[in-house]
Design a protein around this motif. Structure first.
Motif, PDB file in Angstrom:
ATOM      1  N   VAL A 223       0.842  -1.204   0.000  1.00 30.46           N
ATOM      2  CA  VAL A 223       0.000   0.000   0.000  1.00 30.46           C
ATOM      3  C   VAL A 223       0.880   1.258   0.000  1.00 30.46           C
ATOM      4  N   LYS A 224       1.937   1.259   0.808  1.00 36.05           N
ATOM      5  CA  LYS A 224       2.833   2.421   0.864  1.00 36.05           C
ATOM      6  C   LYS A 224       3.513   2.665  -0.482  1.00 36.05           C
ATOM      7  N   ILE A 225       3.944   1.607  -1.125  1.00 35.72           N
ATOM      8  CA  ILE A 225       4.598   1.757  -2.429  1.00 35.72           C
ATOM      9  C   ILE A 225       3.584   2.226  -3.466  1.00 35.72           C
ATOM     10  N   ARG A 226       2.370   1.672  -3.420  1.00 32.02           N
ATOM     11  CA  ARG A 226       1.315   2.087  -4.359  1.00 32.02           C
ATOM     12  C   ARG A 226       1.016   3.577  -4.221  1.00 32.02           C
ATOM     13  N   GLU A 227       0.920   4.049  -2.990  1.00 26.91           N
ATOM     14  CA  GLU A 227       0.611   5.473  -2.775  1.00 26.91           C
ATOM     15  C   GLU A 227       1.655   6.365  -3.438  1.00 26.91           C
ATOM     16  N   ARG A 228       2.928   5.947  -3.360  1.00 26.74           N
ATOM     17  CA  ARG A 228       3.991   6.725  -3.978  1.00 26.74           C
ATOM     18  C   ARG A 228       3.874   6.707  -5.505  1.00 26.74           C
ATOM     19  N   VAL A 229       3.583   5.533  -6.048  1.00 31.88           N
ATOM     20  CA  VAL A 229       3.436   5.414  -7.505  1.00 31.88           C
ATOM     21  C   VAL A 229       2.263   6.253  -8.001  1.00 31.88           C
ATOM     22  N   VAL A 230       1.135   6.154  -7.317  1.00 33.37           N
ATOM     23  CA  VAL A 230      -0.070   6.889  -7.738  1.00 33.37           C
ATOM     24  C   VAL A 230       0.158   8.396  -7.673  1.00 33.37           C
ATOM     25  N   ALA A 231       0.808   8.864  -6.609  1.00 35.74           N
ATOM     26  CA  ALA A 231       1.063  10.300  -6.468  1.00 35.74           C
ATOM     27  C   ALA A 231       1.942  10.810  -7.607  1.00 35.74           C
ATOM     28  N   ALA A 232       2.993  10.045  -7.936  1.00 44.02           N
ATOM     29  CA  ALA A 232       3.879  10.469  -9.022  1.00 44.02           C
ATOM     30  C   ALA A 232       3.180  10.397 -10.368  1.00 44.02           C
ATOM     31  N   ALA A 233       2.354   9.381 -10.547  1.00 47.51           N
ATOM     32  CA  ALA A 233       1.630   9.216 -11.819  1.00 47.51           C
ATOM     33  C   ALA A 233       0.680  10.388 -12.054  1.00 47.51           C
ATOM     34  N   LYS A 234      -0.015  10.807 -10.997  1.00 51.31           N
ATOM     35  CA  LYS A 234      -0.925  11.960 -11.136  1.00 51.31           C
ATOM     36  C   LYS A 234      -0.149  13.230 -11.460  1.00 51.31           C
ATOM     37  N   LYS A 235       0.967  13.400 -10.781  1.00 50.49           N
ATOM     38  CA  LYS A 235       1.778  14.596 -11.000  1.00 50.49           C
ATOM     39  C   LYS A 235       2.307  14.646 -12.436  1.00 50.49           C
ATOM     40  N   ASN A 236       2.714  13.477 -12.953  1.00 55.09           N
ATOM     41  CA  ASN A 236       3.303  13.422 -14.288  1.00 55.09           C
ATOM     42  C   ASN A 236       2.275  13.135 -15.389  1.00 55.09           C
ATOM     43  N   LYS A 237       0.999  13.012 -14.950  1.00 56.43           N
ATOM     44  CA  LYS A 237      -0.103  12.714 -15.875  1.00 56.43           C
ATOM     45  C   LYS A 237       0.186  11.450 -16.709  1.00 56.43           C
ATOM     46  N   ARG A 238       0.631  10.421 -15.986  1.00 55.89           N
ATOM     47  CA  ARG A 238       0.912   9.127 -16.610  1.00 55.89           C
ATOM     48  C   ARG A 238       0.352   8.037 -15.730  1.00 55.89           C
ATOM     49  N   LEU A 239       0.200   6.856 -16.298  1.00 54.13           N
ATOM     50  CA  LEU A 239      -0.262   5.706 -15.529  1.00 54.13           C
ATOM     51  C   LEU A 239       0.934   5.027 -14.874  1.00 54.13           C
ATOM     52  N   GLY A 240       0.717   4.501 -13.680  1.00 51.71           N
ATOM     53  CA  GLY A 240       1.728   3.707 -12.999  1.00 51.71           C
ATOM     54  C   GLY A 240       1.083   2.473 -12.408  1.00 51.71           C
ATOM     55  N   GLU A 241       1.890   1.443 -12.167  1.00 56.95           N
ATOM     56  CA  GLU A 241       1.319   0.181 -11.692  1.00 56.95           C
ATOM     57  C   GLU A 241       2.316  -0.530 -10.779  1.00 56.95           C
ATOM     58  N   VAL A 242       1.767  -1.180  -9.757  1.00 51.97           N
ATOM     59  CA  VAL A 242       2.547  -2.068  -8.901  1.00 51.97           C
ATOM     60  C   VAL A 242       2.111  -3.494  -9.213  1.00 51.97           C
ATOM     61  N   ILE A 243       3.054  -4.288  -9.697  1.00 48.66           N
ATOM     62  CA  ILE A 243       2.772  -5.699  -9.991  1.00 48.66           C
ATOM     63  C   ILE A 243       3.327  -6.526  -8.839  1.00 48.66           C
ATOM     64  N   LEU A 244       2.454  -7.241  -8.187  1.00 48.22           N
ATOM     65  CA  LEU A 244       2.824  -8.045  -7.025  1.00 48.22           C
ATOM     66  C   LEU A 244       2.928  -9.507  -7.461  1.00 48.22           C
ATOM     67  N   SER A 245       4.149 -10.044  -7.511  1.00 43.92           N
ATOM     68  CA  SER A 245       4.368 -11.435  -7.905  1.00 43.92           C
ATOM     69  C   SER A 245       4.633 -12.263  -6.655  1.00 43.92           C
ATOM     70  N   VAL A 246       3.722 -13.189  -6.368  1.00 43.93           N
ATOM     71  CA  VAL A 246       3.770 -13.944  -5.118  1.00 43.93           C
ATOM     72  C   VAL A 246       3.960 -15.430  -5.421  1.00 43.93           C
ATOM     73  N   ASN A 247       4.928 -16.033  -4.765  1.00 47.47           N
ATOM     74  CA  ASN A 247       5.208 -17.456  -4.957  1.00 47.47           C
ATOM     75  C   ASN A 247       5.251 -18.175  -3.615  1.00 47.47           C
ATOM     76  N   PRO A 248       4.670 -19.370  -3.530  1.00 46.74           N
ATOM     77  CA  PRO A 248       4.787 -20.145  -2.295  1.00 46.74           C
ATOM     78  C   PRO A 248       6.229 -20.602  -2.058  1.00 46.74           C
ATOM     79  N   PHE A 249       6.615 -20.662  -0.808  1.00 48.13           N
ATOM     80  CA  PHE A 249       7.936 -21.179  -0.445  1.00 48.13           C
ATOM     81  C   PHE A 249       8.029 -22.660  -0.784  1.00 48.13           C
ATOM     82  N   VAL A 250       9.110 -23.022  -1.491  1.00 45.63           N
ATOM     83  CA  VAL A 250       9.411 -24.417  -1.813  1.00 45.63           C
ATOM     84  C   VAL A 250      10.780 -24.742  -1.224  1.00 45.63           C
TER      85      VAL A 250
END
Length: 556
Positions: free
Chosen positions: A410-437
C-alpha cells in the motif's frame, strides 16, 4: 518419417544465426536434449553453452532435440515417427550419446515422455549396448538428481566447463562399448555421479542408508569453473523463437554472495565469481554486431563490481541494457538512467519477505526503509511500473507478517499513484507472489512446505487486501504447481515410478494417488537435521554451514 516435422525443423534452422554445420563422419555423435519446448530451451544460456562446448571438439558432433510442441506431439504419435534431432532430423536412437540438460525440476516429468517418443527404454536396467548412452547435467541435477537417477547412466554434478574435458577424454580413451567397465572408471572422475554404483535403502519416506559400490566415492563433489574468464557464456545461437529474441545475452558473474536461506543459487554456485570488465566488454562488443540490446545475466547482476561502468559502455556503443531484476540496496541514479535510456518501463525488485521478521529469517538483510527508498528512487526517475517479488508460506509465517506485506505494498502504491498523477501518466505495482518451496542445499532444506489449503487462504487474503486496489495487479504461482516442485525437489529415486506412470496417464496427480509412498509426507514434513537426505550422495554445498544457518534462523 513425418515430413511435416522435418519441414518445421528446417524452417527453424533457417531462422537461426550462429549455427555451424558439421558432418557425422567418424565422430562421436551426441544429441543434447532439453526436456521442454524449443522456446524455453533456446532462452537458456547453460543449454547453449554446453552445445557450443561439445561442438568445439573436432571429433564430436552435437545436435539438439526438445520436447515437441503440442501439435508436433500429436504428429509424432499419429505417424509413429521417432523423436528427431533438430539439425539432421535423425532419430535420437541413432546417436551414440543422449545428454539431457535440465534446469528445472518440473521438467523431470518430460524425460519419460522423450524416452517414449524416441523408442528408448527409460530405465537404465532396460537398456543395452544397442541403445544410446544416457547422461544428464544442469542446475536441477546438481540440486537433486535422485527422482531421475534410474533413467541416467551418469550425472554431471557441477559446471560443464569444469566437467566435460575430463569426461570426454575418458570416453575417447575407453570408448562406450563396455558400459559397465566405462561406468566403473567414470565414477572416479571429479563431478561424475553414476547412480547404479550406489545402493540405497529406505524406511517409508526416509533414507536409511546409502552404500557406494565398485570403488565409487561416498559423495560426489561438485565441480566448478575456477577462472570465469576462460570462456565467455553468451548467446551462441540467435533465433526469433525465444523469450529474448531481441537481445544478446552475456553472463557477467556466476553464483551469488548474499546467502539468502531459501535460495539455492547462493550455495550451489559458490564461490561467487565475477568476470573481468575487459572480458565482458569484449562479449558485449561481439553481441552488438547482432543485436542492439544486451541482456546481462547472473544470479546477482547488480552485485557485479563494475556494473555502472559496464552499462555506460553498452550505451556509449549504441546499445541498450536489459536486466531481469535489481537488488534493492544496489540501486543508484546512474543505473536507473541507463535503464530508462534502454527503454525500461518496468523495474523488478525482490524484497521476498513481506515483513521485517520474515526478511531477517531468510537473511535478506533489507529494511522497509531501504525498500521504500529504492521505490522512491525509481519513481523519482519517472519509472512508475514496479514489479515486486514476495514469498509466502515461509517457515513460522503468521497473519501479522502478511498484514505487514500488504501494508508495504500500500505504501509503495501510494507513492506510484502520487507520481503518476503529477506526471499525468499511468503507474502500476505488480505483485508477484510465490509459495515457499524447500530446496536442497539451502539452510531451509529441512523445512516442510506449507499445505495447499493454508496457502490458498493466504493468497485470498492478499487478493482482498491489495489485489483489488487500483494500480495494483497480483499474480501468483499456483500452490498445486509449487507442490509438484517441492515433491521433485525433495524426492528420492523411487519417484521414477511415479514419473513413468505420469507419462502414461498424462496426469501427475493421478499418478501420485497410485504411488506407494505418501507424497504429502514427502512435501510437508520437517526433516531432522541428523537424517540422511536423498540428495546427499552429491556434495553441492557445505553441510555444516547449512546447519549453522538453519540454527541461526530458528534460534535452535
Amino acid at each position: 518419417m513425418s515430413w511435416k516435422i522435418v519441414e518445421k525443423h528446417r524452417r527453424i534452422l533457417a531462422q537461426e544465426e550462429g549455427v555451424t554445420s558439421k558432418r557425422r563422419g567418424g565422430k562421436l555423435t551426441v544429441c543434447l536434449v532439453y526436456p521442454n519446448r524449443y522456446t524455453v530451451a533456446m532462452s537458456n544460456l547453460g543449454f547453449q553453452a554446453v552445445h557450443a562446448l561439445l561442438n568445439a571438439e573436432t571429433d564430436i558432433l552435437c545436435e539438439r532435440a526438445f520436447l515437441p510442441d503440442p501439435d508436433d506431439l500429436r504428429e509424432y504419435r499419429k505417424g509413429g515417427t521417432q523423436l528427431l534431432s533438430l539439425e539432421s532430423q535423425e532419430p535420437l536412437s541413432s546417436f551414440d550419446v543422449i545428454a539431457f540438460s535440465v534446469s528445472f525440476e518440473s521438467d523431470y516429468l518430460n524425460i519419460p515422455v522423450i524416452f517414449d517418443l524416441a523408442g528408448i527404454p527409460a530405465r537404465t536396467v532396460d537398456r543395452g549396448a544397442s541403445h544410446p548412452f544416457v547422461m544428464g547435467g544442469g542446475a536441477a541435477l546438481f540440486l537433486n538428481p535422485e527422482p531421475v537417477a534410474d533413467f541416467l547412466d551418469l550425472v554431471c554434478v557441477g559446471e560443464a566447463e569444469a566437467l566435460l574435458p575430463g569426461l570426454l577424454d575418458r570416453i575417447r580413451a575407453e570408448g562406450l562399448g563396455d558400459r559397465e567397465a566405462f561406468l566403473d572408471k567414470a565414477a572416479r572422475l571429479p563431478g561424475i555421479y553414476v547412480p547404479s554404483r550406489y545402493e540405497v535403502t529406505y524406511d517409508g519416506v526416509r533414507v536409511v542408508s546409502r552404500k557406494a559400490l565398485g570403488g565409487a566415492p561416498e559423495q560426489v563433489q561438485r565441480a566448478w569453473m575456477a577462472e570465469p574468464d576462460d570462456r565467455a557464456t553468451v548467446s551462441e545461437i540467435l533465433t526469433p523463437g525465444t523469450e529474448f529474441a531481441d537481445m544478446y545475452l552475456v553472463e557477467v558473474s556466476r553464483g551469488c554472495p548474499r546467502g539468502c536461506r531459501f535460495c539455492a543459487a547462493g550455495f550451489i554456485y559458490l564461490p561467487f565469481r565475477q568476470r573481468s570488465l575487459e572480458s565482458v566488454k569484449a562479449a558485449v562488443t561481439e553481441g552488438l554486431r547482432s543485436r542492439h540490446k544486451i541482456g546481462l545475466v547472473g544470479a546477482a547482476v547488480s552485485d557485479y563490481r563494475e556494473i555502472g561502468e559496464l552499462c555506460r559502455y553498452i550505451l556509449d556503443q549504441g546499445g541498450k541494457v536489459s536486466v531481469s531484476s535489481l537488488r534493492v540496496d544496489r540501486l543508484d541514479g546512474e543505473m536507473i538512467e541507463v535503464l530508462k535510456a534502454s527503454g525500461h518501463k518496468t523495474v523488478a525488485l525482490a524484497p521476498e519477505g513481506g515483513s521485517q521478521r520474515m526478511r531477517d529469517l531468510i537473511n535478506k538483510n533489507l529494511t522497509e526503509e531501504q525498500i521504500l527508498a529504492a521505490g522512491d528512487l525509481l519513481i523519482g526517475h519517472d519509472i512508475l511500473n514496479l514489479k515486486l517479488y514476495f514469498i509466502i508460506g515461509l517457515p513460522t509465517e503468521t497473519t501479522v507478517d502478511l498484514e505487514e506485506l500488504a501494508a508495504l505494498v500500500v505504501k509503495i502504491r501510494e507513492r506510484v499513484v502520487a507520481a503518476a498523477k503529477k506526471n499525468k501518466r499511468l503507474g502500476e505495482v505488480i505483485l508477484s507472489v510465490n509459495p515457499f518451496v524447500p530446496k536442497p542445499f539451502t539452510p531451509f532444506q529441512w523445512c516442510g512446505m506449507e499445505g495447499e489449503a493454508s496457502l490458498d487462504k493466504k493468497l485470498k487474503y492478499l487478493q482482498q487486501a491489495v489485489g483489488k486496489l487500483p494500480n495494483v495487479r497480483l499474480i501468483a504461482e499456483s500452490p498445486k504447481d509449487a507442490y509438484l516442485q517441492a515433491l521433485l525437489s525433495r524426492g528420492d529415486r523411487r519417484l521414477s515410478t511415479l514419473l513413468l506412470r505420469a507419462a502414461e496417464l498424462g496426469n501427475w496427480k493421478r499418478a501420485a494417488r497410485e504411488f506407494a509412498i505418501d507424497t504429502d509426507l514427502l512435501v510437508h514434513r520437517s526433516i531432522p537435521l541428523d537424517e540422511p537426505l536423498p540428495w546427499n550422495v552429491i556434495a553441492s554445498a557445505d553441510p555444516e554451514r547449512l546447519k549453522r544457518e538453519y540454527r541461526r534462523a530458528f534460534s535452535v
